[in-house]
Write a protein that holds these residues in place. Structure first.
Motif, PDB file in Angstrom:
ATOM      1  N   PHE A 440       0.930  -1.447   0.291  1.00  0.00           N
ATOM      2  CA  PHE A 440       0.094  -0.235   0.170  1.00  0.00           C
ATOM      3  C   PHE A 440       0.787   1.119   0.092  1.00  0.00           C
ATOM      4  O   PHE A 440       2.294   1.363   0.739  1.00  0.00           O
ATOM      5  N   ASP A 441       0.094   2.196  -0.587  1.00  0.00           N
ATOM      6  CA  ASP A 441       0.978   3.454  -0.813  1.00  0.00           C
ATOM      7  C   ASP A 441       0.593   4.185   1.148  1.00  0.00           C
ATOM      8  O   ASP A 441       0.366   3.759   1.575  1.00  0.00           O
ATOM      9  N   LYS A 442       2.036   4.926   1.125  1.00  0.00           N
ATOM     10  CA  LYS A 442       2.417   5.625   2.166  1.00  0.00           C
ATOM     11  C   LYS A 442       2.436   4.995   3.911  1.00  0.00           C
ATOM     12  O   LYS A 442       1.315   5.088   4.847  1.00  0.00           O
ATOM     13  N   SER A 447       7.369   0.891  -0.555  1.00  0.00           N
ATOM     14  CA  SER A 447       6.736   2.498  -1.457  1.00  0.00           C
ATOM     15  C   SER A 447       7.493   2.978  -1.826  1.00  0.00           C
ATOM     16  O   SER A 447       7.542   2.864  -3.380  1.00  0.00           O
ATOM     17  N   ARG A 456       5.989   1.580  -9.644  1.00  0.00           N
ATOM     18  CA  ARG A 456       4.996   2.619  -8.742  1.00  0.00           C
ATOM     19  C   ARG A 456       3.007   2.041  -9.525  1.00  0.00           C
ATOM     20  O   ARG A 456       2.358   1.614  -8.688  1.00  0.00           O
ATOM     21  N   GLU A 457       2.997   1.987 -10.740  1.00  0.00           N
ATOM     22  CA  GLU A 457       1.654   1.755 -10.664  1.00  0.00           C
ATOM     23  C   GLU A 457       1.082  -0.063 -10.850  1.00  0.00           C
ATOM     24  O   GLU A 457      -0.109  -0.239 -10.942  1.00  0.00           O
ATOM     25  N   ASP A 462      -2.984   1.905  -3.674  1.00  0.00           N
ATOM     26  CA  ASP A 462      -3.569   2.996  -2.991  1.00  0.00           C
ATOM     27  C   ASP A 462      -3.571   2.534  -1.447  1.00  0.00           C
ATOM     28  O   ASP A 462      -3.615   1.753  -1.350  1.00  0.00           O
ATOM     29  N   TYR A 463      -3.685   3.650  -0.682  1.00  0.00           N
ATOM     30  CA  TYR A 463      -3.312   3.725   0.808  1.00  0.00           C
ATOM     31  C   TYR A 463      -4.359   3.478   1.105  1.00  0.00           C
ATOM     32  O   TYR A 463      -5.410   3.046   1.268  1.00  0.00           O
ATOM     33  N   ASP A 465      -6.115   0.537   0.054  1.00  0.00           N
ATOM     34  CA  ASP A 465      -7.330   0.549  -1.234  1.00  0.00           C
ATOM     35  C   ASP A 465      -7.903  -1.076  -0.813  1.00  0.00           C
ATOM     36  O   ASP A 465      -6.272  -1.548  -1.740  1.00  0.00           O
ATOM     37  N   SER A 468      -8.474  -1.243  -4.936  1.00  0.00           N
ATOM     38  CA  SER A 468      -6.686  -1.091  -5.793  1.00  0.00           C
ATOM     39  C   SER A 468      -6.036  -2.707  -5.417  1.00  0.00           C
ATOM     40  O   SER A 468      -5.413  -2.925  -6.271  1.00  0.00           O
TER      41      SER A 468
END
Length: 597
Positions: A440-442, A447, A456-457, A462-463, A465, A468
């Motif tokens: 997860f981002d963040k 990440s 990244r893609e 997403d955080y 999520d 996602s």
């Protein structure tokens, strides 16, 4: 870090009453000394003497060694390193007039909560102290087979090729023997953790035996050692892997840690940003961002037959014979708790396997802490979540394993579902094993790494999520080209990004630079104390100098002197010293820095 002003006052009061009562007949192993090998470390002369250490012990008033009759009567013996003075200091409820020996023999030995002696210092049986080398300290919050202790052990092993390394462990664990073999000396006790009144004299004792160049304090869980190290002018560099948001009262925790640290190292930008968000004084400061290197896992004492059996068991659970076609296996790993996001991993598994084409997937979590049959907490809810999903046959929770490499071989993707996880070793190991990683981002420094190598893609959801994450899983499973790109890019980039040799070299340089500043701080404290311009105890002067060096709540030492104005107008540089000490050395020149002018 909590500080208790009562103990320094008690110590000073007791020392004044006892200063003329030194025991001139102290034996080499009398009470108050750690059990230590036959080689004595003489740090003042930087030599090794082949005799046991003999520390001078100040005995309290009216204390006598128990006679043979007295011992027989009580049927209790004093511990080999029993220190009467320390016993009173660490048990202030006893007062100072009581006979500590009599109290221990009559009562203390039955009161298990009392702290009686300092932890034993154990010298290595395989690595001798080398007088030609400098000495450093590595601190770990425990000796478990988990991320931070494994990193601490790797630091001990790497630095041992150039230094005498002393390991201070605030807890026990299965890696204790490995620490004792790799370091020249080890002090370990679970009573040290979060226990400043006990840790302070323990660190003081280590500093009296060894002349430390610097100390690497691995994780904020060891912050209790920062102040006593700084009090002894040992530059302490905490290696901060934690998110500040995970700590109650995080502003005070991180502010206090910065006050007593000579420098700070964060493992990822995301943890440094978290610290600045929680602690406003840090926003104007800088810190070192150094990703940790890939650790070598200590070998477990497991027979080849047992390891083969464990590997076969794992393969059978990860890819059971009942599967008619090869599944795409998503692996989760780590201690089962809320921070690691095991519930998010399960939620992702449910959504993935209920989606069209979801029958191709299998989810496996490996790690300690899943005990729904014996606890009423997190594990119970996870078990219920798995049961209600109806996907038990394609979802497996397994205990920690000695054959984790087999899990990497059998899995197709590692999913770091953590809410807060700076740089998990399991992800770094997965990159080395050519296993792609999703996170997860963040929520983790992984990440940042994946973004830096162009993934990244495809590999950063997403955080928190879950939808996602599910989309990323399907994309990697459905495209061999995308999958191979993720494997090759992350594997190659990780060799450079998580380089242990580079990591240790950078930490060493940070420590050496901090040592220069610590030497200057000691000179500054001596200058101020010897000037007669302040009426303050040495501990207070030390705190004043440290506050200006760290930038945390700096104060003026006198009403008629403005350190900030002096530093600005006189261009006092960091290594030039404290503003007030520099002012004294230059003959107290008058200027705008003096109040009223």
């Amino acid at each position: 870090m909590a500080r208790n002003g009562f103990f320094p006052k008690l110590f000073r009061l007791f020392a004044e009453r006892s200063k003329n009562l030194k025991n001139s007949a102290a034996s080499p192993m009398q009470a108050g000394e750690p059990k230590i090998s036959a080689e004595r470390v003489n740090v003042a002369a930087n030599t090794v003497e082949h005799s046991p250490p003999c520390l001078e012990v100040i005995q309290p008033v009216k204390v006598e060694k128990p006679s043979a009759d007295r011992k027989a009567k009580n049927s209790v013996s004093l511990p080999d390193n029993f220190d009467p003075q320390l016993y009173l200091k660490l048990n202030p409820d006893l007062g100072t007039a009581i006979d500590p020996v009599a109290h221990y023999l009559n009562h203390g030995h039955r009161e298990s909560w009392r702290i009686v002696t300092l932890p034993e210092i154990k010298m290595s049986s395989s690595r001798a102290f080398d007088a030609s080398r400098e000495t450093v300290m590595i601190v770990s919050h425990e000796a478990s087979r988990s991320g931070a202790p494994i990193l601490a052990l790797n630091l001990v092993e790497r630095l041992a090729s150039r230094y005498n390394v002393v390991a201070l462990l605030l807890g026990h664990g299965p890696l204790l023997d490995a620490f004792e073999q790799a370091a020249v000396a080890t002090m370990a006790s679970p009573r040290l953790k979060n226990n400043a009144p006990y840790t302070n004299p323990a660190v003081e004792h280590l500093c009296s035996l060894f002349k430390f160049k610097f100390a690497l304090v691995n994780s904020m869980e060891c912050r209790v050692v920062l102040e006593p190290l700084a009090r002894n002018f040992v530059p302490a560099i905490p290696l901060i892997h934690e998110f500040a948001s995970a700590y109650p009262n995080s502003s005070a925790v991180f502010s206090d840690a910065r006050l007593w640290s000579s420098d700070q190292v964060f493992s990822a930008d995301i943890t440094w940003e978290s610290a600045k968000d929680a602690c406003s004084p840090l926003k104007s400061m800088t810190a070192h961002i150094i990703p940790q290197g890939r650790c070598v896992l200590p070998e477990q004492v497991v027979s080849k037959a047992a390891l083969t059996k464990e590997a076969e068991f794992l393969r059978g659970r990860i890819r059971p014979d009942s599967d008619t076609e090869r599944k795409f296996v998503i692996l989760g790993a780590g201690y089962v708790n809320f921070r690691k996001g095991a519930d998010l991993f399960i939620q992702c598994a449910i959504k993935t396997m209920l989606a069209p084409g979801g029958e191709r997937f299998r989810f496996v979590w490996i790690g300690k802490g899943y005990n729904p049959d014996v606890e009423d907490g997190y594990s119970v809810y996870l078990a219920d979540q798995i049961k209600r999903s109806g996907l038990q046959d394609r979802f497996v929770m397994l205990d920690e394993t000695s054959a984790i490499e087999t899990a990497y071989e059998e899995a197709d993707l590692l999913f770091i579902s953590s809410r807060l996880d700076p740089l998990p070793n399991v992800a770094i190991d997965a990159f080395d094993a050519r296993l792609p990683v999703l996170c997860f981002d963040k929520a983790t420094g992984i990440s940042d790494f994946l973004s830096s190598c162009g993934l990244r893609e495809s590999c950063v959801a997403d955080y928190l999520d879950v939808d996602s994450a599910v989309q990323k899983i399907f994309a990697l499973a459905n495209s061999s080209e995308l999958y191979e790109c993720a494997v090759s890019k992350s594997h190659e980039a990780s060799r450079i990004y998580f380089d242990m040799d580079k990591y240790v070299a950078e930490l060493e340089q940070v420590g050496l630079n901090a040592a220069e500043r610590a030497d200057q701080e000691k000179r500054d404290v001596d200058t101020i104390l010897n000037s007669g311009l302040v009426n303050a105890a040495e501990l207070d002067v030390r705190r004043y100098v440290r506050a200006w060096a760290s930038g945390i709540n700096p104060q003026s030492p006198r009403a008629d002197f403005k350190p900030d104005v002096y530093a600005s107008q006189q261009a006092v540089q960091t290594l030039a010293g404290d503003p007030f000490a520099d002012y004294i050395r230059k003959g107290c020149p008058q200027g705008a820095w003096n109040q009223g002018e």
